[in-house]
Scaffold this motif. Structure first.
Motif, mmCIF file in Angstrom:
data_model
loop_
_atom_site.group_PDB
_atom_site.id
_atom_site.type_symbol
_atom_site.label_atom_id
_atom_site.label_comp_id
_atom_site.label_asym_id
_atom_site.label_seq_id
_atom_site.Cartn_x
_atom_site.Cartn_y
_atom_site.Cartn_z
ATOM 1 N N ARG A 192 -0.214 13.619 13.289
ATOM 2 C CA ARG A 192 0.121 13.307 14.584
ATOM 3 C C ARG A 192 1.768 13.568 14.797
ATOM 4 N NH1 ARG A 192 -2.247 9.651 17.654
ATOM 5 N NH2 ARG A 192 -0.110 8.686 18.230
ATOM 6 N N THR A 238 -2.577 14.756 17.834
ATOM 7 C CA THR A 238 -2.396 13.187 18.213
ATOM 8 C C THR A 238 -4.058 12.689 18.606
ATOM 9 O OG1 THR A 238 -2.147 13.733 20.701
ATOM 10 C CG2 THR A 238 -0.615 13.262 19.058
ATOM 11 N N GLY A 239 -5.081 13.277 18.248
ATOM 12 C CA GLY A 239 -6.443 12.924 18.453
ATOM 13 C C GLY A 239 -6.788 11.709 17.475
ATOM 14 N N HIS A 251 -6.492 8.411 15.609
ATOM 15 C CA HIS A 251 -5.384 7.420 16.029
ATOM 16 C C HIS A 251 -5.118 6.467 14.803
ATOM 17 C CE1 HIS A 251 -6.778 8.572 20.352
ATOM 18 N NE2 HIS A 251 -5.738 8.548 20.201
ATOM 19 N N ALA A 252 -4.013 5.855 14.594
ATOM 20 C CA ALA A 252 -3.810 4.648 13.728
ATOM 21 C C ALA A 252 -3.953 3.554 14.599
ATOM 22 C CB ALA A 252 -2.193 4.756 13.283
ATOM 23 N N SER A 253 -4.912 2.681 13.880
ATOM 24 C CA SER A 253 -5.041 1.416 14.626
ATOM 25 C C SER A 253 -5.147 -0.039 13.677
ATOM 26 C CB SER A 253 -6.649 1.417 15.120
ATOM 27 O OG SER A 253 -7.048 0.309 15.704
ATOM 28 N N CYS A 254 -5.874 0.006 12.791
ATOM 29 C CA CYS A 254 -5.947 -1.128 11.724
ATOM 30 C C CYS A 254 -5.037 -0.673 10.637
ATOM 31 C CB CYS A 254 -7.249 -1.573 11.258
ATOM 32 S SG CYS A 254 -7.777 -0.533 10.219
ATOM 33 N N GLU A 255 -5.040 0.270 10.468
ATOM 34 C CA GLU A 255 -3.655 0.971 9.537
ATOM 35 C C GLU A 255 -4.295 0.423 7.950
ATOM 36 O OE1 GLU A 255 0.473 1.188 10.943
ATOM 37 O OE2 GLU A 255 -0.659 -0.480 11.991
ATOM 38 N N HIS A 256 -5.608 -0.005 7.798
ATOM 39 C CA HIS A 256 -5.994 -0.110 6.307
ATOM 40 C C HIS A 256 -7.480 -0.050 6.320
ATOM 41 C CE1 HIS A 256 -6.783 -4.896 6.653
ATOM 42 N NE2 HIS A 256 -7.287 -4.097 7.779
ATOM 43 N N VAL A 305 -10.099 -0.095 7.919
ATOM 44 C CA VAL A 305 -11.489 -0.830 8.365
ATOM 45 C C VAL A 305 -12.055 -0.334 9.771
ATOM 46 C CG1 VAL A 305 -12.030 -3.025 9.377
ATOM 47 C CG2 VAL A 305 -10.523 -2.981 7.209
ATOM 48 N N CYS A 306 -11.260 0.154 10.791
ATOM 49 C CA CYS A 306 -11.631 0.532 11.812
ATOM 50 C C CYS A 306 -11.995 1.840 11.999
ATOM 51 C CB CYS A 306 -10.669 0.012 12.853
ATOM 52 S SG CYS A 306 -9.283 1.342 13.044
ATOM 53 N N PHE A 331 -10.031 5.442 22.573
ATOM 54 C CA PHE A 331 -8.863 5.321 21.285
ATOM 55 C C PHE A 331 -9.989 5.519 20.051
ATOM 56 C CE2 PHE A 331 -5.625 3.547 18.634
ATOM 57 C CZ PHE A 331 -4.546 4.292 19.147
ATOM 58 N N THR A 386 -12.645 6.992 19.634
ATOM 59 C CA THR A 386 -13.641 8.215 20.120
ATOM 60 C C THR A 386 -13.484 9.430 19.130
ATOM 61 O OG1 THR A 386 -14.101 7.547 22.445
ATOM 62 C CG2 THR A 386 -14.922 9.884 21.809
ATOM 63 N N PRO A 387 -12.355 10.082 18.998
ATOM 64 C CA PRO A 387 -12.112 11.096 17.935
ATOM 65 C C PRO A 387 -12.685 10.694 16.651
ATOM 66 C CG PRO A 387 -10.293 11.000 19.400
ATOM 67 C CD PRO A 387 -10.947 9.501 19.706
ATOM 68 N N GLY A 394 -9.797 14.648 22.278
ATOM 69 C CA GLY A 394 -8.751 13.865 21.787
ATOM 70 C C GLY A 394 -7.217 14.398 22.361
ATOM 71 N N TYR A 442 -1.757 8.544 24.886
ATOM 72 C CA TYR A 442 -1.600 6.932 24.743
ATOM 73 C C TYR A 442 0.173 7.104 24.558
ATOM 74 C CZ TYR A 442 -6.481 7.096 24.295
ATOM 75 O OH TYR A 442 -7.951 7.166 24.378
ATOM 76 N N ASP A 444 1.600 8.593 21.421
ATOM 77 C CA ASP A 444 1.338 10.260 21.703
ATOM 78 C C ASP A 444 2.771 10.820 22.144
ATOM 79 O OD1 ASP A 444 -1.224 9.653 20.545
ATOM 80 O OD2 ASP A 444 -1.991 9.970 22.494
ATOM 81 N N LEU A 465 -7.929 -1.712 20.256
ATOM 82 C CA LEU A 465 -7.653 -0.614 19.052
ATOM 83 C C LEU A 465 -6.328 0.170 18.949
ATOM 84 C CD1 LEU A 465 -11.115 1.134 18.242
ATOM 85 C CD2 LEU A 465 -9.953 -0.689 17.082
ATOM 86 N N PRO A 523 -2.853 -0.534 19.570
ATOM 87 C CA PRO A 523 -1.894 -1.793 19.574
ATOM 88 C C PRO A 523 -0.913 -1.676 20.711
ATOM 89 C CG PRO A 523 -1.477 -0.583 17.368
ATOM 90 C CD PRO A 523 -2.442 0.362 18.354
ATOM 91 N N GLY A 537 -5.451 2.365 25.311
ATOM 92 C CA GLY A 537 -6.720 2.174 24.235
ATOM 93 C C GLY A 537 -7.252 0.858 24.197
ATOM 94 N N ARG A 539 -0.617 -3.525 13.003
ATOM 95 C CA ARG A 539 -1.958 -4.331 12.902
ATOM 96 C C ARG A 539 -1.507 -6.016 12.915
ATOM 97 N NH1 ARG A 539 -5.385 -4.418 16.756
ATOM 98 N NH2 ARG A 539 -5.283 -2.296 16.495
ATOM 99 N N MET A 554 -7.735 -6.584 9.855
ATOM 100 C CA MET A 554 -9.123 -6.510 10.700
ATOM 101 C C MET A 554 -10.162 -6.982 9.452
ATOM 102 S SD MET A 554 -9.689 -3.820 13.429
ATOM 103 C CE MET A 554 -8.357 -3.366 14.477
#
Lengths: 166, 793
Positions: free
Chosen positions: A35, A41-42, A44-49, A51-52, A108, A110-111, B30, B34, B37, B204, B206, B255, B288, B714
């Motif tokens: 990224r 940037t497709g 994405h960082a979300s849960c960062e561990h 899981v998601c 978010f 989707t990729p 992609g 957001y 980005d 999703l 944040p 998102g 998160r 999560m």
């Protein structure tokens, strides 16, 4: 943070078919490298561990969590992201099916979702809905409720199977 | 001319059709944009040091070590920010008695929940900012905590904000008729305790904000993942002492929001304040753990409630005592009293009865603030109402469908005002129920249930009827003094080549706002939807509006778009009539061409009209108006809200050995008035249902007695995954609101409103032969086994 983590490591890799050489901090995650350093940037960082699944990318043919992988581990690897799979039309049918079935809302997840789906579909055959749901359980979607995604995946699996047999 | 919605073959008939979303194509590639980005020149990153304690005085802050980290540029305290940013107080005048103390973007002397921002560390990278944050040394002095809701008002419980006098934030009784008499004379009274668990939205993406301050122009630009850009513009201007015209809020791709991103968050305002102090772009992306500790929570309610019925199952009254704890502050500017207030406005909603009493008690505690999350208050009110109705049916030996049919407002009863003083313009409870019974093949399902039971398999059917508040007027916030627009606007413009641009004040978070607007404008003007470019989420270019909340996008934003589109059509036709020397009334626009309205014969493409107006205006009569840009605004005025209605059903299997619930199937029939895009409506409902199912089965934020949040990841906080979710059958009844020409009401929250109650009733239907009942969400295996008596310790 100790000095060790500030050390930079040189990596040589292929990203979306293009050769990349970079000097990365030892502690940098693959998704952050893609990224921030490559502008991809497709993912994405979300849960960062781990899981998601929003950060899922393809490393040497496998769908892998970009937030659990260090950039330094990518040395010598062949990386594909949603941008590369889009540019090469590799998953065009899947993307069209997602659009037609509205299998995405905020987009978010989707990729990452597409990466996981393509891994399943690349095994061939027409997986039943329970198998699709099970395979996608490592990829969270908070918008759709999943049914449209399962529908889209099922329709592409059928279409690809028809193509193979016809 | 009115739109002939009844005629599917009318020209430009895009309203009511499934057309693809214009923004979906880039999202699947992609190519979304957001906030995280976006990279700006000289951009820096902020990380926050947050209170590790639920309640503590901040005695001193030592920042030297943090400043020594390579890349760290600045460390700011709450006192630093207080110099440039005024505090806010989240109250609304019409919620009488609601109180909350002033809140700063960062704690100044005292932190009141785990996660409250205390110090900001700004660095050239997020990693460096986090490294610096770890080295900030805050000397905290722990204070007694208030964590239990039900003892918050007890005399020996410490008062969280001493200047407030007590821990009561708000209390209201909504009363009608003679409830005591109704219950005294009832054939049966059924009472129960319900609880809904504190949970949160888990977007999703944040929470994200990037704020740039250009001191040379005195211009602030905030790239913000928000549902309400104009509200944020007003808030940033007010508290940072800027003119609203100098604050631009840009809301690109978001998102996921679900209500989480419609509030003012202290760390986001802090980010804007820091940008103003430093004169350069500052980015804040919550991680998160920050999402769990600082995104608003919701639904933390405990309720005692009872229903009175006569011998025929006719409902005589509801008596509801609702308690909720909202954390340490009421959330700005919508306030944290709305959820409880909605509960007492919505109980008993579908039913025609006379006597009603509902009381909500809203208390402060040392936890993350709660506020509005998708379907605000509805899942709670529906669970109370529908739980009690099912329990009453079971007592009387009535079928759950039958007891509802005996009590729902007749479809020809409208307009009507409910005992809770809600005004219904037109609902369709009976039609919706009939459709549901047909869709789910109720009798066959009962037969399947009976067959399964013979084999020792416990399946259950749960029904939940509901009403849903949509299209809010200023009665929701504006009359209470909040600068939140209930009005929305749309500007529609024809460019020289005949293509159309529509700028709207409502926003897109994935629900399909832009597709919906493109269809409406296309039909209003007379072009194809793919010739309408929709622009949302930029306060500098779109008309002022409320954004997206309370299911208002289609009903309010859509009507404004329709009116603007039709105004542009008239402007175009006025020019065309002069150019063609025709009677304007005999001309129409179809597929981007001016045609004879009777014959459909082509007269002139819009491109030609555009060429003349923009480049050869000299050939037109001097006094001919040629305004190919039209703006219209819309606000509801006859009703405070446009209520929708619907009914859901859930079919579940309960494993009585493990306590696990399997969702076999789910149905929803919903009446959101005019449907603009059937696919988008269905998918809003499906997504909403699944968020409701999460609340019913999985989602619960746990705190310990000291106010420590225990499951901030999560992995520890469960949300629905693909494998556990059922397929969902969606049906519709359409009762358009007569307030607007479009007739659309909201659809985005109905799924969430009814799903938890449907699942609760289904589980209890399955467990009834075993004499067990659950009413505390989420219905975890442990809670079900306890209800069954399998776990007793």
């Amino acid at each position: 943070m100790s000095e060790m983590f500030r050390d930079k490591i040189v990596i040589d890799l292929t990203v979306n078919g293009e050769a990349v050489q970079a000097r990365v901090p030892a502690g940098q995650h693959a998704v952050d490298f893609l990224r921030q350093e490559l502008g991809l940037t497709g993912a994405h960082a979300s849960c960062e561990h781990g899981v998601c699944g929003a950060c899922t990318i393809r490393i040497d043919g496998e769908a892998v969590r970009g937030c659990l992988t260090l950039a330094a581990q990518l040395d010598g690897s062949d990386i594909w992201t949603v941008e590369g799979l889009s540019d090469t039309d590799a998953i065009r049918d899947l993307q069209q099916a997602f659009i037609a079935r509205n299998a995405l809302q905020c987009g978010f997840c989707t990729p990452g979702m597409l990466m996981a789906v393509e891994e399943l579909l690349s095994k061939g055959g027409v997986p039943d809905r329970a198998v699709i749901r099970e395979h996608l359980s490592g990829n969270y979607c908070r918008c759709t409720g999943y049914e449209a995604i399962v529908d889209a995946v099922e329709s592409v699996a059928r279409a690809r199977a028809d193509e193979v047999t016809s | 001319m009115t739109l002939q919605f009844g005629n599917p073959d009318r020209p430009n008939s895009y309203i009511g059709k499934t057309v693809p979303r214009p923004n979906a194509a880039r999202l699947v590639e992609g190519r979304g944009k957001y906030v995280d980005d976006i990279v700006l020149p000289r951009m820096v990153h902020v990380a926050f040091v947050r209170s590790p304690f639920a309640h503590a005085n901040i005695n001193s802050i030592e920042t030297a070590d943090a400043l020594s980290v390579k890349g760290v540029l600045r460390v700011l305290t709450g006192a630093d920010l207080a110099e440039v940013c005024t505090p806010w107080v989240a109250v609304l005048a019409h919620l009488k008695g609601l109180k909350s103390p002033p809140e700063h973007p960062m704690a100044v002397d005292r932190a009141c929940w785990v996660g409250e921002p205390v110090v900001a560390v700004v660095a050239t990278s997020r990693a460096a900012a986090e490294d610096g944050a770890e080295l900030v040394d805050v000397d905290y002095e722990q204070l007694p905590v208030v964590t239990d809701m039900m003892t918050a008002l007890d005399k020996d419980t410490p008062v969280l904000h001493p200047e407030m006098g007590d821990n009561l934030a708000f209390q209201r009784i909504n009363e009608e008729g003679d409830i005591e008499a109704a219950f005294a004379g009832a054939h049966r009274v059924v009472s129960a305790q319900f609880s809904t668990a504190r949970h949160t939205g888990i977007t999703l993406e944040p929470r994200s904000i990037l704020v740039d301050w250009n001191p040379a122009e005195a211009q602030m630009t905030a790239y913000h993942a928000t549902q309400a850009p104009h509200m944020m513009q007003t808030v940033l201007a007010k508290h940072l002492n800027l003119a609203e015209s100098r604050v631009r809020v840009i809301c690109g791709d978001v998102g996921g929001s679900y209500g989480i991103k419609v509030h003012v968050y202290p760390d986001e305002v802090a980010t804007a304040a820091i940008a103003k102090i430093m004169g350069r772009p500052v980015k804040f992306i919550a991680d998160r753990l920050e999402s769990f500790t600082t995104d608003i929570h919701a639904r933390d309610h405990k309720i005692e409630a009872k229903i009175a019925v006569d011998k025929d199952g006719k409902i005589l009254g509801f008596d509801v005592d609702d308690w909720t704890a909202i954390g340490a502050y009421s959330v700005y500017p919508r306030t944290s009293a709305i959820e409880g207030n909605q509960v007492i406005n919505l109980c008993g909603g579908p039913y025609d009865f006379a006597d009603y009493r509902a009381k909500t008690t809203v208390v402060f505690q040392n936890k993350t603030p709660t506020c509005q999350y998708r379907a605000v208050g509805h899942p709670i009110a529906v669970a109370i109402t529908e739980g009690l109705v099912d329990m009453a049916a079971a007592e009387l030996g009535l079928d759950p469908i039958e007891i509802r049919r005996r009590n729902m407002y007749a479809d020809d009863a409208y307009p009507v005002t409910s005992p809770a003083k809600m005004r219904f313009e037109g609902l369709s409870h009976h039609q919706s129920m009939d459709k549901l019974v047909e869709l789910m093949d109720y009798d066959a399902l009962r037969a399947d249930q009976a067959e399964a039971r013979k084999k020792g398999i416990y399946r259950g059917i749960g029904i939940a009827a509901f009403i849903e508040l949509t299209n809010p007027s200023p009665f929701m916030y504006g009359i209470g003094g909040a600068r939140i627009s209930a009005q929305d606007g749309c500007t529609v413009r024809m460019d020289p080549d005949g293509s159309i641009v529509a700028l709207s004040g409502v926003t897109e978070q994935g629900q399909g706002t832009e597709a919906m607007l493109s269809q409406i404008v296309a039909e209003g003007v007379g072009v194809r939807p793919n010739n309408v470019r929709v622009i949302t989420g930029d306060t500098q270019v779109t008309p002022y509006g409320g954004g997206t909340w309370a299911s208002r996008g289609a009903g309010i934003g859509g009507e404004a778009a329709l009116r603007a589109g039709r105004a542009l059509r008239e402007s175009i036709l006025e020019v065309a009539a002069t150019m063609l020397q025709a009677d304007q009334n005999n001309l129409d626009i179809r597929d981007g061409e001016v045609v004879d309205s009777d014959t459909g014969a082509a007269r002139m493409p819009l491109e030609e009209l555009g060429r003349i107006v923009y480049f050869r205006g000299d050939t037109l009569p001097e006094d001919l108006p040629r305004e190919l840009v039209q703006t219209r605004h819309y606000i509801t005025s006859e009703y405070p809200f446009a209520f929708t209605n619907g009914v859901q059903a859930s079919y579940v299997e309960v494993d009585t050995d493990t306590g696990e619930v399997t969702l076999l199937k789910h149905w929803c029939v919903e009446d959101c008035g005019r449907i603009i895009n059937p696919q988008l409506v269905d998918e809003q409902i499906r997504g909403g249902i699944v968020q409701g199912l999460g609340g019913a089965l999985f989602e619960e934020i746990h705190y310990d007695e000291e106010g420590q949040l225990l499951n901030g990841s999560m992995a520890d906080y469960l949300v629905p995954m693909a494998a556990e979710m059922p397929d969902m059958v969606i049906g519709h009844v359409e009762t358009p609101t007569k307030e607007s020409e479009l007739g659309a009401k909201g659809a985005g929250e109905a799924g969430t409103a009814g799903a938890p109650a449907a699942v609760m009733n289904a589980i209890n239907d399955a467990l009834r032969p075993k004499g067990a009942q659950v009413s505390a969400m989420p219905f975890t295996p442990e809670r079900i086994l306890r209800a069954l008596g399998e776990i007793e310790d």
